[in-house]
Design an enzyme around this catalytic site. Structure first.
Site, PDB file in Angstrom:
ATOM      1  N   LYS A  13      -1.415  -5.541  -3.996  1.00  0.00           N
ATOM      2  CA  LYS A  13      -2.108  -4.832  -5.069  1.00  0.00           C
ATOM      3  C   LYS A  13      -2.060  -5.649  -6.359  1.00  0.00           C
ATOM      4  O   LYS A  13      -1.322  -6.647  -6.456  1.00  0.00           O
ATOM      5  CB  LYS A  13      -1.461  -3.447  -5.239  1.00  0.00           C
ATOM      6  CG  LYS A  13      -1.609  -2.536  -4.013  1.00  0.00           C
ATOM      7  CD  LYS A  13      -0.915  -1.185  -4.243  1.00  0.00           C
ATOM      8  CE  LYS A  13      -1.045  -0.272  -3.040  1.00  0.00           C
ATOM      9  NZ  LYS A  13      -0.396   1.057  -3.300  1.00  0.00           N
ATOM     10  N   TYR A  53      -9.322   4.832  -0.559  1.00  0.00           N
ATOM     11  CA  TYR A  53      -8.349   5.903  -0.827  1.00  0.00           C
ATOM     12  C   TYR A  53      -8.968   7.299  -0.741  1.00  0.00           C
ATOM     13  O   TYR A  53      -8.436   8.247  -1.319  1.00  0.00           O
ATOM     14  CB  TYR A  53      -7.716   5.679  -2.205  1.00  0.00           C
ATOM     15  CG  TYR A  53      -6.631   4.607  -2.197  1.00  0.00           C
ATOM     16  CD1 TYR A  53      -5.537   4.688  -1.337  1.00  0.00           C
ATOM     17  CD2 TYR A  53      -6.696   3.518  -3.062  1.00  0.00           C
ATOM     18  CE1 TYR A  53      -4.542   3.716  -1.331  1.00  0.00           C
ATOM     19  CE2 TYR A  53      -5.704   2.535  -3.067  1.00  0.00           C
ATOM     20  CZ  TYR A  53      -4.627   2.652  -2.200  1.00  0.00           C
ATOM     21  OH  TYR A  53      -3.634   1.686  -2.206  1.00  0.00           O
ATOM     22  N   PHE A  61      -3.060  12.106  -8.751  1.00  0.00           N
ATOM     23  CA  PHE A  61      -2.907  10.687  -9.104  1.00  0.00           C
ATOM     24  C   PHE A  61      -4.132   9.856  -8.762  1.00  0.00           C
ATOM     25  O   PHE A  61      -4.153   8.650  -9.017  1.00  0.00           O
ATOM     26  CB  PHE A  61      -1.656  10.110  -8.422  1.00  0.00           C
ATOM     27  CG  PHE A  61      -1.665  10.172  -6.910  1.00  0.00           C
ATOM     28  CD1 PHE A  61      -2.339   9.217  -6.154  1.00  0.00           C
ATOM     29  CD2 PHE A  61      -0.999  11.194  -6.239  1.00  0.00           C
ATOM     30  CE1 PHE A  61      -2.356   9.278  -4.763  1.00  0.00           C
ATOM     31  CE2 PHE A  61      -1.005  11.262  -4.841  1.00  0.00           C
ATOM     32  CZ  PHE A  61      -1.688  10.294  -4.105  1.00  0.00           C
ATOM     33  N   ARG A  89       4.636  -1.219   8.394  1.00  0.00           N
ATOM     34  CA  ARG A  89       4.955  -0.051   7.547  1.00  0.00           C
ATOM     35  C   ARG A  89       6.469  -0.005   7.276  1.00  0.00           C
ATOM     36  O   ARG A  89       6.898   0.337   6.177  1.00  0.00           O
ATOM     37  CB  ARG A  89       4.501   1.253   8.215  1.00  0.00           C
ATOM     38  CG  ARG A  89       2.987   1.433   8.272  1.00  0.00           C
ATOM     39  CD  ARG A  89       2.371   1.903   6.974  1.00  0.00           C
ATOM     40  NE  ARG A  89       2.724   3.249   6.605  1.00  0.00           N
ATOM     41  CZ  ARG A  89       2.184   3.916   5.586  1.00  0.00           C
ATOM     42  NH1 ARG A  89       1.237   3.335   4.827  1.00  0.00           N
ATOM     43  NH2 ARG A  89       2.555   5.128   5.286  1.00  0.00           N
ATOM     44  N   THR A  95       6.799   5.060   0.095  1.00  0.00           N
ATOM     45  CA  THR A  95       5.768   4.959  -0.950  1.00  0.00           C
ATOM     46  C   THR A  95       6.392   4.778  -2.338  1.00  0.00           C
ATOM     47  O   THR A  95       5.907   3.984  -3.140  1.00  0.00           O
ATOM     48  CB  THR A  95       4.877   6.223  -0.923  1.00  0.00           C
ATOM     49  OG1 THR A  95       4.376   6.397   0.407  1.00  0.00           O
ATOM     50  CG2 THR A  95       3.709   6.108  -1.886  1.00  0.00           C
ATOM     51  N   ARG A 106       8.817  -2.792  -0.976  1.00  0.00           N
ATOM     52  CA  ARG A 106       8.728  -1.901  -2.146  1.00  0.00           C
ATOM     53  C   ARG A 106      10.085  -1.736  -2.826  1.00  0.00           C
ATOM     54  O   ARG A 106      10.160  -1.667  -4.052  1.00  0.00           O
ATOM     55  CB  ARG A 106       8.133  -0.554  -1.729  1.00  0.00           C
ATOM     56  CG  ARG A 106       6.615  -0.656  -1.513  1.00  0.00           C
ATOM     57  CD  ARG A 106       6.051   0.588  -0.890  1.00  0.00           C
ATOM     58  NE  ARG A 106       4.588   0.593  -0.882  1.00  0.00           N
ATOM     59  CZ  ARG A 106       3.854   1.449  -0.181  1.00  0.00           C
ATOM     60  NH1 ARG A 106       4.445   2.381   0.555  1.00  0.00           N
ATOM     61  NH2 ARG A 106       2.534   1.398  -0.223  1.00  0.00           N
ATOM     62  N   ASN A 116       3.560   0.078  -6.640  1.00  0.00           N
ATOM     63  CA  ASN A 116       4.368  -0.179  -5.432  1.00  0.00           C
ATOM     64  C   ASN A 116       3.892  -1.383  -4.621  1.00  0.00           C
ATOM     65  O   ASN A 116       4.217  -1.522  -3.437  1.00  0.00           O
ATOM     66  CB  ASN A 116       4.492   1.090  -4.586  1.00  0.00           C
ATOM     67  CG  ASN A 116       3.172   1.550  -4.012  1.00  0.00           C
ATOM     68  OD1 ASN A 116       2.139   0.926  -4.231  1.00  0.00           O
ATOM     69  ND2 ASN A 116       3.197   2.648  -3.281  1.00  0.00           N
ATOM     70  N   HIS A 119      -0.210  -2.286   0.056  1.00  0.00           N
ATOM     71  CA  HIS A 119      -0.765  -1.271   0.953  1.00  0.00           C
ATOM     72  C   HIS A 119      -0.679  -1.805   2.377  1.00  0.00           C
ATOM     73  O   HIS A 119      -0.896  -2.998   2.597  1.00  0.00           O
ATOM     74  CB  HIS A 119      -2.241  -1.006   0.615  1.00  0.00           C
ATOM     75  CG  HIS A 119      -2.940  -0.221   1.685  1.00  0.00           C
ATOM     76  ND1 HIS A 119      -2.892   1.161   1.740  1.00  0.00           N
ATOM     77  CD2 HIS A 119      -3.663  -0.616   2.769  1.00  0.00           C
ATOM     78  CE1 HIS A 119      -3.564   1.570   2.815  1.00  0.00           C
ATOM     79  NE2 HIS A 119      -4.045   0.515   3.450  1.00  0.00           N
ATOM     80  N   GLU A 130     -10.218   0.264   7.507  1.00  0.00           N
ATOM     81  CA  GLU A 130      -9.855  -0.516   6.318  1.00  0.00           C
ATOM     82  C   GLU A 130     -10.178  -2.004   6.495  1.00  0.00           C
ATOM     83  O   GLU A 130     -10.614  -2.661   5.546  1.00  0.00           O
ATOM     84  CB  GLU A 130      -8.363  -0.309   6.020  1.00  0.00           C
ATOM     85  CG  GLU A 130      -8.074   1.124   5.580  1.00  0.00           C
ATOM     86  CD  GLU A 130      -6.591   1.454   5.492  1.00  0.00           C
ATOM     87  OE1 GLU A 130      -5.746   0.559   5.736  1.00  0.00           O
ATOM     88  OE2 GLU A 130      -6.273   2.618   5.182  1.00  0.00           O
TER      89      GLU A 130
HETATM   90  P1  IDP Z   1       1.287   4.789   1.191  1.00  0.00           P
HETATM   91  O1  IDP Z   1       0.683   3.677   0.353  1.00  0.00           O
HETATM   92  O2  IDP Z   1       2.765   4.617   1.369  1.00  0.00           O
HETATM   93  O3  IDP Z   1       0.538   5.007   2.492  1.00  0.00           O
HETATM   94  P2  IDP Z   1       0.014   7.225   0.216  1.00  0.00           P
HETATM   95  O4  IDP Z   1       0.658   8.568   0.171  1.00  0.00           O
HETATM   96  O5  IDP Z   1      -1.065   7.008   1.235  1.00  0.00           O
HETATM   97  O6  IDP Z   1       1.161   6.130   0.342  1.00  0.00           O
HETATM   98  O7  IDP Z   1      -0.579   6.957  -1.238  1.00  0.00           O
HETATM   99  C1  IDP Z   1      -1.456   5.881  -1.472  1.00  0.00           C
HETATM  100  C2  IDP Z   1      -1.067   5.214  -2.759  1.00  0.00           C
HETATM  101  O8  IDP Z   1      -1.281   6.106  -3.842  1.00  0.00           O
HETATM  102  C3  IDP Z   1       0.406   4.817  -2.886  1.00  0.00           C
HETATM  103  O9  IDP Z   1       0.705   3.578  -2.265  1.00  0.00           O
HETATM  104  C4  IDP Z   1       0.583   4.743  -4.395  1.00  0.00           C
HETATM  105  O10 IDP Z   1       0.023   3.524  -4.903  1.00  0.00           O
HETATM  106  C5  IDP Z   1      -0.302   5.890  -4.855  1.00  0.00           C
HETATM  107  N1  IDP Z   1       0.451   7.140  -5.032  1.00  0.00           N
HETATM  108  C6  IDP Z   1       0.830   8.004  -4.070  1.00  0.00           C
HETATM  109  N2  IDP Z   1       1.493   9.047  -4.601  1.00  0.00           N
HETATM  110  C7  IDP Z   1       1.512   8.824  -5.935  1.00  0.00           C
HETATM  111  C8  IDP Z   1       2.051   9.555  -7.041  1.00  0.00           C
HETATM  112  O11 IDP Z   1       2.651  10.621  -6.898  1.00  0.00           O
HETATM  113  N3  IDP Z   1       1.892   8.984  -8.283  1.00  0.00           N
HETATM  114  C9  IDP Z   1       1.223   7.812  -8.473  1.00  0.00           C
HETATM  115  N4  IDP Z   1       0.697   7.111  -7.457  1.00  0.00           N
HETATM  116  C10 IDP Z   1       0.839   7.598  -6.212  1.00  0.00           C
HETATM  117 MG    MG Z   2      -1.318   5.839   2.894  1.00  0.00          MG
END
Ligand code: IDP
Ligand code: MG
Length: 153
Positions: A13, A53, A61, A89, A95, A106, A116, A119, A130
């Site tokens: 990212k 997304y 968010f 993963r 996350t 992370r 973080n 992806h 994707e």
């Molecule tokens: P993942 O990337 O671990 O699969 P997801 O729940 O699919 O996590 O969320 C996608 C992305 O959205 C996360 O990697 C992060 O960048 C962002 N994200 C998820 N939850 C939050 C939050 O509560 N606050 C801010 N950003 C968030």
């Molecule tokens: Mg995800």
């Protein structure tokens, strides 16, 4: 190569690129024994980001996430390997970097949920979608990695 080999999409990212962590992150996958089969740098458009997304459209968010992922260049990578989706993963970690286990990307590089770094696709269905969003079929290179003999029995 066995048919259990999966392809998955990784995005480094904008925070990972800005912080100069592309090499460190990519080398973890190389050192693990995974095979890079496509790689490009690009700036994600709003349309691409909203598609990528889409599952989070209703989340609070979402707006901030789209703004963040489109703010500066990213590096998109397709990686292949045995059970690559779940292996990667695990390497990526939870996350929220503050909950991610030590040794994960992370945890080791991040401090905040919204920054973080990386992806990784979470299923074969999302990997297929994707990869198609970031790469044309002819940009994915089917090559024989000779060292695979020493990686897989
Ligand atoms: P993942 O990337 O671990 O699969 P997801 O729940 O699919 O996590 O969320 C996608 C992305 O959205 C996360 O990697 C992060 O960048 C962002 N994200 C998820 N939850 C939050 C939050 O509560 N606050 C801010 N950003 C968030
Ligand atoms: Mg995800």
């Amino acid at each position: 190569m066995s048919k259990e080999h999966e392809k998955t999409l990784i995005l480094i990212k904008p925070d990972g690129v800005q912080r100069g962590l592309v090499g460190d992150i990519l080398s973890r996958f190389e050192h693990k024994g995974l095979k890079v089969i496509a790689l490009r740098m690009l700036q994600v458009t709003k349309d691409m980001a909203e598609n990528h997304y889409g599952e989070h459209k209703e989340k609070p968010f979402f707006g901030g996430l789209i703004e963040f992922i489109t703010a500066a260049p990213i590096v998109a990578i397709v990686v292949e390997g045995n059970n690559a989706i779940s292996v990667i993963r695990k390497m990526v970690g939870a996350t929220n970097p503050q909950d991610a286990a030590p040794g994960t990307i992370r945890h080791d590089f991040g401090m905040h949920m919204g920054r973080n770094l990386i992806h990784a696709s979470d299923s074969t269905t999302s990997a297929e979608k994707e990869i198609g969003l970031f790469f044309e079929t002819n940009q994915i290179i089917d090559w024989k990695k000779d060292v695979d003999y020493w990686v897989y029995e």
